[in-house]
Scaffold this motif. Structure first.
Motif, mmCIF file in Angstrom:
data_model
loop_
_atom_site.group_PDB
_atom_site.id
_atom_site.type_symbol
_atom_site.label_atom_id
_atom_site.label_comp_id
_atom_site.label_asym_id
_atom_site.label_seq_id
_atom_site.Cartn_x
_atom_site.Cartn_y
_atom_site.Cartn_z
ATOM 1 N N PRO A 178 42.044 34.785 35.691
ATOM 2 C CA PRO A 178 42.706 35.265 34.478
ATOM 3 C C PRO A 178 41.805 35.250 33.244
ATOM 4 O O PRO A 178 42.000 36.055 32.326
ATOM 5 N N PRO A 235 38.273 38.491 34.410
ATOM 6 C CA PRO A 235 38.905 39.397 35.380
ATOM 7 C C PRO A 235 37.967 40.054 36.386
ATOM 8 O O PRO A 235 38.445 40.595 37.381
ATOM 9 N N ASP A 263 45.058 41.847 39.867
ATOM 10 C CA ASP A 263 45.472 40.974 38.776
ATOM 11 C C ASP A 263 46.872 40.460 39.086
ATOM 12 O O ASP A 263 47.865 41.160 38.901
ATOM 13 N N ASP A 316 48.648 38.094 37.623
ATOM 14 C CA ASP A 316 49.493 37.945 36.436
ATOM 15 C C ASP A 316 50.075 39.292 36.015
ATOM 16 O O ASP A 316 51.254 39.389 35.652
ATOM 17 N N PRO A 370 43.117 37.519 44.095
ATOM 18 C CA PRO A 370 43.463 37.550 42.674
ATOM 19 C C PRO A 370 42.229 37.291 41.818
ATOM 20 O O PRO A 370 41.346 36.511 42.185
ATOM 21 N N CYS A 371 42.187 37.950 40.680
ATOM 22 C CA CYS A 371 41.069 37.750 39.769
ATOM 23 C C CYS A 371 41.290 36.495 38.935
ATOM 24 O O CYS A 371 42.402 35.964 38.824
ATOM 25 N N ASP A 421 39.554 34.495 41.315
ATOM 26 C CA ASP A 421 40.190 33.273 40.841
ATOM 27 C C ASP A 421 39.472 32.070 41.461
ATOM 28 O O ASP A 421 39.214 32.049 42.669
ATOM 29 N N ALA A 464 48.043 45.985 38.031
ATOM 30 C CA ALA A 464 47.474 44.949 38.885
ATOM 31 C C ALA A 464 46.365 45.464 39.789
ATOM 32 O O ALA A 464 45.430 44.722 40.124
#
Length: 305
Positions: A15, A18, A43, A45, A12-13, A22, A55
């Motif tokens: 937030p 981006p 993504d 979220d 995941p990146c 993460d 995403a």
């Protein structure tokens, strides 16, 4: 850009940034790159709010075989993620069916029934508390005694007395109160329904989390909730069940019962299982890289090495 011929790990990146991983998974991403795994970003979220196409917009086209490694994803959303990635030429190495089998208790329970506490479940939806009579019927399937309450994925063990532990299933009023509090606290994140699991007393040695790749135990370490405790479980009975389950990347959490038997207290999809911060993830990512080269049709080995 094409990464065909290599294994891709999808993180995941951030937030707030981006183009970056993460922060919760930054160390794992560094270890993955050191293991010659290509890192790409999705993504999380956006997956939950805007849809899978948004995403996966940063995933290179024709990336090839990939593992996801990040936050939990509802099984339905995972299926959408798999389809969106396939449209970009990126094949998740864990299919939606295998993800659900490892991620949700009804998918893995029968395979591990001899190794895990007796369980019974009742499908439900977020915010809905099953009727007391229905809970009494559910409790009767376990034959009485103490139990713990959870959904198909998570418990509220940190709210042990109010939303997890039931001292006596025959006390349906208290059972209903604990289930109601559990449903309230889970709120929109309640998954599948209500599960009752027979309570078993364990020795205070901590849980072990075992990471399996294609049926082989690749990493044995502490559970994230007790990182200072590192028991060494006997895996002789667990390995055949893992292979029978048929999921390529899974975790098993094991605890030592008071009678000296190792018990499987949880099974999970390895893509969304937590790794203690002090664990060395490189052996795991090296195994995932090798497994990726075997392709999406590989199955757990008939025998562990």
């Amino acid at each position: 850009m094409s990464t065909a011929g290599t294994t891709v790990l999808l993180f995941p990146c951030d937030p707030l940034a981006p183009r970056r991983v993460d922060p919760e998974f930054a160390e794992e991403a560094r270890a993955a790159r050191a293991s010659e795994v290509t890192v790409a970003l999705i993504d999380h979220d956006a997956l939950l709010s805007q849809g899978a196409a948004h995403a996966v917009a940063r995933v290179p086209r024709d990336a090839g075989p990939a593992w996801y490694r990040g936050w939990m994803v509802p099984a339905g959303r995972y299926a959408e993620l798999s389809a969106a990635l396939a449209d970009r030429g990126c094949a998740l190495l864990t299919s939606p069916e295998r993800y659900r089998a490892a991620h949700e208790l009804p998918g893995w329970y029968d395979t591990f029934a001899a190794l895990t506490p007796r369980s019974a479940w009742l499908p439900s939806t977020p915010g809905r508390v099953p009727a007391e009579a229905d809970l009494a019927d559910l409790a009767a399937r376990l034959g009485g005694g103490p139990a713990v309450v959870k959904d198909w994925v998570k418990s509220r063990k940190h709210e042990w007395r109010e939303a997890c532990y039931v001292p006596d299933l025959a006390d349906t009023r208290q059972l209903s109160a604990v289930v109601a509090r559990f449903v309230e606290l889970q709120d929109e994140f309640l998954t599948g329904g209500v599960v009752l699991r027979a309570y078993e007393p364990y020795q205070p040695v901590g849980e072990a989390r075992v990471w399996w790749v294609d049926g082989a135990p690749t990493l044995v370490g502490a559970h994230p909730d007790s990182p200072g405790l590192r028991p060494s479980p006997d895996l002789s009975a667990v390995a055949p069940a893992v292979r029978e389950l048929g999921c390529r990347f899974v975790t098993t959490d094991l605890a030592l019962r008071e009678d000296g038997r190792w018990r499987v207290v949880e099974v999970g999809d390895g893509q969304v299982s937590g790794l203690p911060r002090d664990a060395d993830p490189e052996p795991l990512f090296e195994a995932l890289a090798a497994a990726g080269t075997r392709g999406a049709t590989a199955r757990p080995a008939a025998r562990s090495e």
